[in-house]
Write an enzyme that holds these catalytic residues in place. Structure first.
Site, mmCIF file in Angstrom:
data_model
loop_
_atom_site.group_PDB
_atom_site.id
_atom_site.type_symbol
_atom_site.label_atom_id
_atom_site.label_comp_id
_atom_site.label_asym_id
_atom_site.label_seq_id
_atom_site.Cartn_x
_atom_site.Cartn_y
_atom_site.Cartn_z
ATOM 1 N N HIS A 67 0.631 -1.152 -0.061
ATOM 2 C CA HIS A 67 -0.099 0.126 -0.189
ATOM 3 C C HIS A 67 0.920 1.233 0.164
ATOM 4 O O HIS A 67 1.877 1.193 0.575
ATOM 5 C CB HIS A 67 -0.964 0.114 1.271
ATOM 6 C CG HIS A 67 -0.459 0.077 2.616
ATOM 7 N ND1 HIS A 67 -0.144 1.252 3.159
ATOM 8 C CD2 HIS A 67 0.156 -0.805 3.375
ATOM 9 C CE1 HIS A 67 0.405 1.055 4.397
ATOM 10 N NE2 HIS A 67 0.716 -0.178 4.498
ATOM 11 N N ASP A 69 -0.839 4.060 0.960
ATOM 12 C CA ASP A 69 -1.284 5.421 1.781
ATOM 13 C C ASP A 69 -0.687 5.287 2.928
ATOM 14 O O ASP A 69 -0.192 4.162 3.399
ATOM 15 C CB ASP A 69 -2.893 4.851 2.139
ATOM 16 C CG ASP A 69 -2.969 3.528 2.428
ATOM 17 O OD1 ASP A 69 -2.616 2.689 2.194
ATOM 18 O OD2 ASP A 69 -4.120 3.848 3.459
ATOM 19 N N ASP A 100 6.602 1.987 6.747
ATOM 20 C CA ASP A 100 5.178 1.508 6.331
ATOM 21 C C ASP A 100 4.419 2.246 5.499
ATOM 22 O O ASP A 100 3.688 3.237 5.776
ATOM 23 C CB ASP A 100 4.494 1.385 7.933
ATOM 24 C CG ASP A 100 3.109 0.713 7.801
ATOM 25 O OD1 ASP A 100 2.877 -0.011 6.861
ATOM 26 O OD2 ASP A 100 2.264 0.857 8.650
ATOM 27 N N GLU A 133 -5.180 0.888 2.882
ATOM 28 C CA GLU A 133 -4.666 -0.021 3.818
ATOM 29 C C GLU A 133 -4.700 0.414 5.229
ATOM 30 O O GLU A 133 -5.251 -0.303 6.397
ATOM 31 C CB GLU A 133 -3.402 -0.654 3.598
ATOM 32 C CG GLU A 133 -3.235 -2.114 4.467
ATOM 33 C CD GLU A 133 -2.757 -2.064 5.757
ATOM 34 O OE1 GLU A 133 -2.414 -2.914 6.400
ATOM 35 O OE2 GLU A 133 -1.979 -0.793 6.089
ATOM 36 N N GLU A 134 -4.438 1.801 5.349
ATOM 37 C CA GLU A 134 -4.390 2.562 6.678
ATOM 38 C C GLU A 134 -5.740 2.906 7.081
ATOM 39 O O GLU A 134 -6.073 3.106 8.317
ATOM 40 C CB GLU A 134 -3.450 3.454 6.821
ATOM 41 C CG GLU A 134 -2.029 3.094 6.267
ATOM 42 C CD GLU A 134 -1.185 2.254 7.507
ATOM 43 O OE1 GLU A 134 -1.946 2.089 8.554
ATOM 44 O OE2 GLU A 134 -0.119 2.067 7.506
ATOM 45 N N GLU A 162 4.753 -5.904 4.006
ATOM 46 C CA GLU A 162 4.795 -5.132 5.194
ATOM 47 C C GLU A 162 5.620 -5.415 5.920
ATOM 48 O O GLU A 162 6.517 -6.587 6.041
ATOM 49 C CB GLU A 162 3.437 -5.771 6.101
ATOM 50 C CG GLU A 162 2.099 -5.104 5.424
ATOM 51 C CD GLU A 162 1.744 -3.888 5.954
ATOM 52 O OE1 GLU A 162 2.661 -3.244 6.378
ATOM 53 O OE2 GLU A 162 0.632 -3.328 5.462
ATOM 54 N N HIS A 351 4.596 4.871 11.785
ATOM 55 C CA HIS A 351 3.766 5.401 12.529
ATOM 56 C C HIS A 351 4.131 6.485 13.529
ATOM 57 O O HIS A 351 3.174 7.048 14.296
ATOM 58 C CB HIS A 351 2.345 4.539 13.093
ATOM 59 C CG HIS A 351 1.665 3.893 12.156
ATOM 60 N ND1 HIS A 351 0.332 3.581 12.571
ATOM 61 C CD2 HIS A 351 1.907 3.265 10.927
ATOM 62 C CE1 HIS A 351 -0.208 2.629 11.501
ATOM 63 N NE2 HIS A 351 0.798 2.771 10.815
#
EC number: 3.5.1.18
Length: 378
Positions: A67, A69, A100, A133-134, A162, A351
């Site tokens: 992903h 996003d 990520d 995905e997030e 991931e 994150h």
């Protein structure tokens, strides 16, 4: 050759906070088209998604999933470098998505392009990349897989890029994930004065009895590949500001991360049966609402798992543990389509403020993916 580290920095400069595409998929689509991939946008309900295939439809196919996003960066002033600068300094790439997982996407895109250019395989390579995905994940990878089924596209096996390593490259790969379900339990009683409890039915007494029953005994002791199921009470609330009033209703939220001994349906049946017993004993009606994030799944060790594991061991000098730990990922959708494993970077900074990744690690991941492609199509 495509430099995966440079591509990571370019992707970071696209501020693709869910659900914004912000140019990330356009950048990848152009690169893949130039490399001879058949590229399609598979957007659904405003969610941006990308499908790319090199090789013939129906041929033996290895897929990659990821992903572009990212989660919001928070206060940009807290960052050492602006969160969407893609700043590179002293061998480190800085920015939201560095870990990520724009680096993982960059690594498998770069690996796939170089692989098909240098050693065109007798088979096909499919890349599935989502911009959701997030977020809710309803129209991301699930939408791509729906489109693939409708259009006769198929992967025989898939790697999700991931971050899979806790501290050191090569220490862990994921061959499954626990399921996740959230249960909202509402207790409806009768309001009354705290001095006259016989005229009321206290929903908190019934609810705490129910919750105590849930946590008194573990749901299981784990399985060969999974830890014991984890149950956490994450909220209890009745919205009552008065100390002398028995409230009419109370609510609790329970999150369960479950192994392959359970399904969301079997857990719902168990919790509902327990609620019925408390209702019968107390006269307080307990009702349950269920939200399922994903079911538990396991890709059994075998030739595909062994191939990925052996390449990781060769390139990192570490034998990766076969793990099912962590939260959910889009592998929960892919497991219904084909065997799936997860291997990516070290996830230490995902994150966080000052999210970052070493340049050398991104390039190493590209090498691992390219070696997997070579071995798979030998």
């Amino acid at each position: 050759m495509i430099d995966a580290a440079d591509l990571t920095a370019r992707l970071i400069r696209c501020p693709s906070v869910t659900p914004q595409e912000a140019g990330a998929l356009v950048l990848l689509g152009d690169l893949l088209t130039d490399a001879g991939f058949e590229v399609r946008r598979v957007d659904r309900n405003g969610t941006p998604n990308l499908f790319a295939r090199w090789g013939a439809k129906g041929a033996r196919t290895l897929g990659f999933n990821g992903h572009t996003d990212v989660v919001p960066p928070g206060d940009g002033a807290s960052w050492t470098h602006p969160p969407f600068s893609g700043h590179v300094e002293d061998g480190i790439i800085w920015g939201r998505g560095a870990t990520d997982m724009k680096s993982g996407v960059a690594a498998f895109v770069a690996a796939a392009i170089d692989f098909v250019r240098e050693t065109p395989p007798d088979g096909a390579v499919i890349l599935t990349i989502t911009g959701d995905e997030e977020g809710p994940s309803r129209d991301g990878t699930a939408a791509i897989l729906d489109w693939m089924e409708a259009n006769g596209e198929r992967m025989d096996a898939c790697i999700v890029g991931e971050p899979s390593n806790p501290e050191i490259m090569g220490e862990m790969m994921k061959i499954g994930r626990r399921g996740s379900a959230t249960f909202t339990v509402t207790a409806k009683g009768v309001q009354g004065h705290a001095a006259y409890p016989h005229k009321a039915r206290n929903p908190l007494h019934a609810l705490t009895t129910y919750l105590n029953d849930l946590i008194a005994v573990p749901l299981d002791q784990g399985t060969d590949h999974f830890d014991p199921t984890g149950l956490q009470i994450t909220s209890i609330d009745c919205g009552n500001p008065a100390s002398n009033v028995i409230p009419e209703a109370a609510r609790a939220v329970v999150n369960i991360r479950f192994n392959d001994l359970h399904t969301a349906a079997s857990l719902q049946a168990d919790l509902t049966a327990r609620a019925a017993r408390v209702t019968q004993a107390t006269g307080v009606a307990l009702t349950i609402q269920t939200q399922v994030t994903g079911e538990a799944f396991l890709t059994q060790p075998g030739p595909f798992v062994d191939l990925v594991r052996s390449v990781v061991a060769l390139e990192t000098n570490r034998q990766p543990a076969l793990s099912t730990t962590g939260g959910t990922s889009d592998a929960r959708f892919i497991k219904n389509h084909c065997p799936v494993v997860e291997f990516g970077l070290v996830g230490a900074y995902m994150h966080q403020v000052d999210e970052r990744v070493p340049v050398a690690q991104v390039r190493q991941l590209k090498t691992i993916y390219q070696r997997i492609l070579e071995r798979y199509f030998e």
